[in-house]
Design a protein around this motif. Structure first.
Motif, PDB file in Angstrom:
ATOM      1  N   LEU A  15      50.798  13.336  21.366  1.00 31.64           N
ATOM      2  CA  LEU A  15      49.861  12.770  20.403  1.00 31.64           C
ATOM      3  C   LEU A  15      50.211  13.181  18.985  1.00 31.64           C
ATOM      4  CD1 LEU A  15      47.290  11.211  19.774  1.00 31.64           C
ATOM      5  CD2 LEU A  15      45.995  13.311  20.195  1.00 31.64           C
ATOM      6  N   ARG A  16      50.503  14.476  18.795  1.00 36.29           N
ATOM      7  CA  ARG A  16      50.843  14.973  17.462  1.00 36.29           C
ATOM      8  C   ARG A  16      52.164  14.363  16.987  1.00 36.29           C
ATOM      9  NH1 ARG A  16      49.243  19.472  14.431  1.00 36.29           N
ATOM     10  NH2 ARG A  16      47.881  20.095  16.138  1.00 36.29           N
ATOM     11  N   ALA A  17      53.122  14.240  17.922  1.00 38.61           N
ATOM     12  CA  ALA A  17      54.415  13.664  17.562  1.00 38.61           C
ATOM     13  C   ALA A  17      54.270  12.200  17.155  1.00 38.61           C
ATOM     14  CB  ALA A  17      55.391  13.799  18.726  1.00 38.61           C
ATOM     15  N   SER A  18      53.425  11.456  17.897  1.00 36.81           N
ATOM     16  CA  SER A  18      53.216  10.045  17.575  1.00 36.81           C
ATOM     17  C   SER A  18      52.534   9.885  16.224  1.00 36.81           C
ATOM     18  CB  SER A  18      52.376   9.378  18.661  1.00 36.81           C
ATOM     19  OG  SER A  18      53.040   9.421  19.908  1.00 36.81           O
ATOM     20  N   LEU A  19      51.534  10.721  15.978  1.00 37.36           N
ATOM     21  CA  LEU A  19      50.836  10.662  14.694  1.00 37.36           C
ATOM     22  C   LEU A  19      51.780  10.987  13.549  1.00 37.36           C
ATOM     23  CD1 LEU A  19      48.241  10.319  13.075  1.00 37.36           C
ATOM     24  CD2 LEU A  19      47.718  12.734  13.527  1.00 37.36           C
ATOM     25  N   GLY A  20      52.626  11.991  13.756  1.00 43.82           N
ATOM     26  CA  GLY A  20      53.595  12.355  12.731  1.00 43.82           C
ATOM     27  C   GLY A  20      54.567  11.220  12.443  1.00 43.82           C
ATOM     28  N   GLN A  21      55.002  10.520  13.488  1.00 45.97           N
ATOM     29  CA  GLN A  21      55.916   9.401  13.310  1.00 45.97           C
ATOM     30  C   GLN A  21      55.252   8.263  12.550  1.00 45.97           C
ATOM     31  OE1 GLN A  21      59.213   9.222  14.045  1.00 45.97           O
ATOM     32  NE2 GLN A  21      59.097   7.255  12.974  1.00 45.97           N
TER      33      GLN A  21
END
Length: 223
Positions: A15-21
């Motif tokens: 989730l954090r990785a997707s938001l960062g992307q």
């Protein structure tokens, strides 16, 4: 003692990785939007600006690493002459289509039908080139005549996706014509930050599907 804290998204979680992307892509699109607008202001450089815009958005859509500012400026310089020629070609076709349509509305009967038909045909040609020729120039080396030829070949081979590209290209222009001013004021911020780069990024995702299906696997040297 058992840890009773609620679990949440941790460092490195999907989730954090997707938001960062998403945030990184949005930031790139904001930068690209203003680079494209500023570089296209002299009008004659609109073609190179679109080539540079698609150079970066095609990489972003494919998940390739790219330095937004450096990549845009390098692509702008690399496509300055050929991109300007292609841009002037599209602008000339657009001017002819607009002129024919304006003249047709002042006529009656068969003459009006004739000029509206010519305007429609020329507009379709200009729109097809707008959707294809700048991404091709951004990604593949070829003569300007070769880019025009390949643009129509790709449009013919993928008619469904070509219609989708037309819709993406026309939507930012058509939306203000049909929505009330109150809603347009609310959407103005979207146009302000990604009015050019947003549609280009969406189109790039469609273009890669066409490139993969029709063109060889980048056997030509990309720009």
């Amino acid at each position: 003692m058992a840890d009773t804290r609620k679990a949440g998204p941790e460092e490195g979680s999907p989730l954090r990785a997707s938001l960062g992307q998403v945030l990184r892509t949005l930031g790139d699109l904001i930068v690209l939007n203003w680079l494209c607008v500023l570089c296209a202001l002299p009008v004659v450089t609109a073609g190179p600006a679109l080539c540079a815009l698609y150079y970066v958005t095609l990489k972003l859509a494919r998940g390739e690493e790219v330095r937004t500012l450096r990549g845009f400026l390098d692509a702008f310089r690399a496509n300055l002459k050929r991109g300007a020629a292609l841009g002037l070609l599209v602008l000339a076709l657009g001017a002819v289509a607009a002129g024919d349509a304006f003249f047709a509305l002042r006529q009656e009967g068969a003459l009006r039908v004739l000029f509206l038909t010519v305007a429609t045909v020329v507009a379709v040609i200009a729109l097809t080139l707008l959707c294809y020729v700048f991404p091709l120039q951004a990604r593949f080396q070829n003569t300007w005549k070769g880019q025009v030829k390949n643009a129509f070949a790709l449009a013919f081979c993928s008619p469904g996706r070509t219609l989708l590209l037309w819709l993406i290209a026309l939507l930012p222009v058509a939306v203000p014509l049909f929505l009330p001013p109150v809603i347009m004021r609310m959407l103005g911020f979207v146009y302000f930050i990604a009015g050019a780069s947003g549609p280009a990024w969406l189109a790039s995702r469609v273009l890669w599907r066409i490139f993969r299906r029709v063109l060889p696997a980048e056997d030509g040297e990309p720009n």
